[in-house]
Design a protein around this motif. Sequence first.
Motif, short mmCIF file in Angstrom:
data_model
loop_
_atom_site.label_atom_id
_atom_site.label_comp_id
_atom_site.label_asym_id
_atom_site.label_seq_id
_atom_site.Cartn_x
_atom_site.Cartn_y
_atom_site.Cartn_z
N MET A 140 0.85 -1.21 0.00
CA MET A 140 0.00 0.00 0.00
C MET A 140 0.88 1.25 0.00
O MET A 140 1.87 1.31 0.71
N THR A 141 0.52 2.21 -0.83
CA THR A 141 1.33 3.43 -0.88
C THR A 141 1.03 4.31 0.33
O THR A 141 -0.03 4.22 0.94
N GLU A 142 1.98 5.18 0.66
CA GLU A 142 1.80 6.07 1.80
C GLU A 142 0.79 7.16 1.44
O GLU A 142 0.60 7.48 0.27
N PRO A 143 0.17 7.77 2.47
CA PRO A 143 -0.86 8.78 2.18
C PRO A 143 -0.29 10.03 1.51
O PRO A 143 0.84 10.43 1.77
N LEU A 144 -1.11 10.60 0.63
CA LEU A 144 -0.75 11.84 -0.07
C LEU A 144 -1.33 13.02 0.70
O LEU A 144 -2.53 13.08 0.95
N VAL A 145 -0.46 13.95 1.11
CA VAL A 145 -0.90 15.07 1.94
C VAL A 145 -0.72 16.39 1.19
O VAL A 145 0.34 16.66 0.61
N LEU A 146 -1.78 17.19 1.21
CA LEU A 146 -1.78 18.52 0.57
C LEU A 146 -1.61 19.56 1.68
O LEU A 146 -2.37 19.57 2.65
N GLY A 147 -0.59 20.43 1.57
CA GLY A 147 -0.29 21.39 2.62
C GLY A 147 -0.48 22.83 2.18
O GLY A 147 -0.13 23.20 1.06
N PHE A 148 -1.05 23.66 3.08
CA PHE A 148 -1.30 25.08 2.79
C PHE A 148 -0.52 25.96 3.76
O PHE A 148 -0.61 25.76 4.98
N GLU A 149 0.19 26.94 3.25
CA GLU A 149 0.93 27.87 4.10
C GLU A 149 0.61 29.31 3.66
O GLU A 149 0.87 29.70 2.51
N CYS A 164 2.29 34.55 6.17
CA CYS A 164 2.76 35.93 5.91
C CYS A 164 2.46 36.31 4.47
O CYS A 164 1.30 36.37 4.09
N ASP A 165 3.48 36.56 3.66
CA ASP A 165 3.19 37.04 2.31
C ASP A 165 3.44 36.00 1.22
O ASP A 165 3.34 36.32 0.04
N GLU A 166 3.76 34.75 1.59
CA GLU A 166 3.92 33.70 0.60
C GLU A 166 2.69 32.80 0.63
O GLU A 166 2.30 32.31 1.68
N THR A 167 2.11 32.57 -0.57
CA THR A 167 1.04 31.57 -0.68
C THR A 167 1.73 30.27 -1.08
O THR A 167 2.21 30.17 -2.21
N GLY A 168 1.81 29.32 -0.17
CA GLY A 168 2.51 28.08 -0.47
C GLY A 168 1.56 26.89 -0.46
O GLY A 168 0.77 26.74 0.46
N VAL A 169 1.63 26.06 -1.51
CA VAL A 169 0.85 24.83 -1.55
C VAL A 169 1.79 23.70 -1.95
O VAL A 169 2.48 23.80 -2.98
N GLY A 170 1.88 22.69 -1.13
CA GLY A 170 2.81 21.59 -1.41
C GLY A 170 2.15 20.24 -1.30
O GLY A 170 1.11 20.10 -0.65
N LEU A 171 2.71 19.27 -1.99
CA LEU A 171 2.21 17.89 -1.92
C LEU A 171 3.35 16.97 -1.51
O LEU A 171 4.46 17.04 -2.07
N VAL A 172 3.07 16.15 -0.52
CA VAL A 172 4.08 15.24 0.01
C VAL A 172 3.44 13.85 0.14
O VAL A 172 2.28 13.74 0.57
N ASP A 212 -6.91 12.33 -5.46
CA ASP A 212 -5.90 11.40 -4.92
C ASP A 212 -5.48 11.77 -3.50
O ASP A 212 -4.84 10.99 -2.81
N VAL A 213 -5.80 13.01 -3.07
CA VAL A 213 -5.32 13.52 -1.78
C VAL A 213 -5.96 12.74 -0.63
O VAL A 213 -7.17 12.53 -0.62
N ASP A 214 -5.12 12.34 0.35
CA ASP A 214 -5.62 11.56 1.49
C ASP A 214 -5.82 12.40 2.75
O ASP A 214 -6.53 11.99 3.66
N ALA A 215 -5.12 13.53 2.84
CA ALA A 215 -5.28 14.40 4.02
C ALA A 215 -4.84 15.81 3.65
O ALA A 215 -4.03 16.00 2.73
N VAL A 216 -5.38 16.80 4.37
CA VAL A 216 -5.03 18.20 4.15
C VAL A 216 -4.41 18.75 5.42
O VAL A 216 -4.91 18.49 6.53
N ALA A 217 -3.31 19.51 5.27
CA ALA A 217 -2.68 20.16 6.42
C ALA A 217 -2.59 21.65 6.15
O ALA A 217 -2.46 22.08 5.00
N VAL A 218 -2.67 22.45 7.21
CA VAL A 218 -2.68 23.90 7.02
C VAL A 218 -2.04 24.59 8.24
O VAL A 218 -2.21 24.14 9.37
N THR A 219 -1.30 25.67 7.97
CA THR A 219 -0.74 26.46 9.06
C THR A 219 -1.86 27.19 9.77
O THR A 219 -2.58 27.98 9.16
N ALA A 220 -2.01 26.95 11.09
CA ALA A 220 -3.05 27.63 11.87
C ALA A 220 -2.45 28.79 12.67
O ALA A 220 -3.18 29.59 13.24
#
Lengths: 344, 151
Positions: free
Chosen positions: A1-10, A13-21, A74-82
């Motif tokens: 089984m493949t590991e979960p795909l996580v979508l991250g939001f940052e 401040c002034d950078e809009t960052g979206v990453g997939l791990v 395909d995304v398995d979980a979402v993470a976000v800077t709080a």
Amino acid sequence: MTEPLVLGFETSCDETGVGLVRGRTLLSDALATSMAEHERFGGVVPEIASRAHLEAMVPTVHRALAEAGVQASDVDAVAVTAGPGLTGALLVGLAAAKAYALALDVPLYGVNHLAAHVAVDELQHGALEEPSMALLVSGGHSSLLLVPDLSRDVVSLGRTVDDAAGEAFDKVARVLGMPFPGGPPIDRAAREGDGSAIAFPRGLTGPRDAPYDFSFSGLKTAVARWVEARERAGEPVPVADVAASFQEAVADVLTAKAVRACRDHGVDHLVLGGGVAANSRLRALAEERCAAAGIVLRVPSPRLCTDNGAMVAALGSRLVAAGVAPSAPDLGADSSLPIDVVRP
Amino acid sequence: MKREHVLPTPEDTRALGAALAGIVRPGDLVVLVGPLGAGKTALTQGIGAALGVREPVTSPTFVIARVHRGGRLPLVHVDAYRLGGVADVDDLDLDASTAESVTVVEWGQGLVEQLADEHLEVRLDRRDDDVRTAVLVPHGPGWEQRLGDQP
């Protein structure tokens, strides 16, 4: 089984960052910055940052998905800077993350921005040794953290009592007539200068001072005074020497305290993070002192040291793997979220 | 309260802040004016400590504004250093009501005075011998009265 795909939001401040791990593998790291829009106003305006995040958000998500070659489904979980960060800016990331989590019916993990700066190193150098020490230095933070378990337990050992290290770079750059942000131009100028030319003060290094706290306000003032005295006397200001000596004072204090913290706590791994970790002198001095003290130093590449979405996805991925429960759906922004809350 | 102060050490600057904390009320606006290293953050630290706010007051430059709670009054500490143009309340990203708090603004001269009907200006400076000075300048009859007649 493949590991979960996580979508991250940052969006702290002034950078809009979206990453997939996936697991500890970095798949994409899309970034949009509103710096150009702030330049018109001569500085960062929170309201403009929020609006810019809003406009950049969906295109940046699409770019991250395309670069990773995956579908949103395909995304398995979402993470976000709080937090910590600018409230209005954080809210945009939170709203987007909640919307995606809800629409995709996947769990949502709020994460601490500072812990994410530590987690990002796992994408480059593999699993974090625990316990590790972490030195986080940026425009808004200067923190020394003991990390027994990055998923659950992070202890703040010290922090700045006045200005952040990156802020001192910005203010000294202004004194020297250099642009904002001040880190890169000071680093460049310092290469031509002598770091021992001027003995600038090392804050909070006396025997009775807090061993792990930092102070950069006195250093900033000392540089301003030194430059003013030259200007008043009608003498030229040796910009390269001032830049190198200032940078030396910052790097000296940061690395000395980090190494001491490692030694005092019996920890032999140190992670550097935050925008100031891109400073060449800080990296070199940290390497030198860690090698002498038998400490393994881990520093992410400069691109991953500054704010980005991948670091949030990296911490999210860790939380999923560690079996940490997701955040509540009413997760809110906390501009001064304390570091011991890894997952609010 | 005395209008002009000579402040040889950062502790003296913090003590002046503590004295100001004794006379501030909800809704007050205090604007700090002075060059880099004149003691603006130290003065605010003195106000925060005397109000009894929970966490230590550090420079809010990066986050623009920080709210310190847990004291006699909430302290809103604003640093307009990175703000351009005229700021309004929204731009300051405040998550506290200025009507219930004391708002202390660094680098805000000419930008934030409209946040309140009147305000106290504190002009800080650094002399060549490293001694700091402070001049309290009341703007509005309320502040005139509160500072009293002492020169």
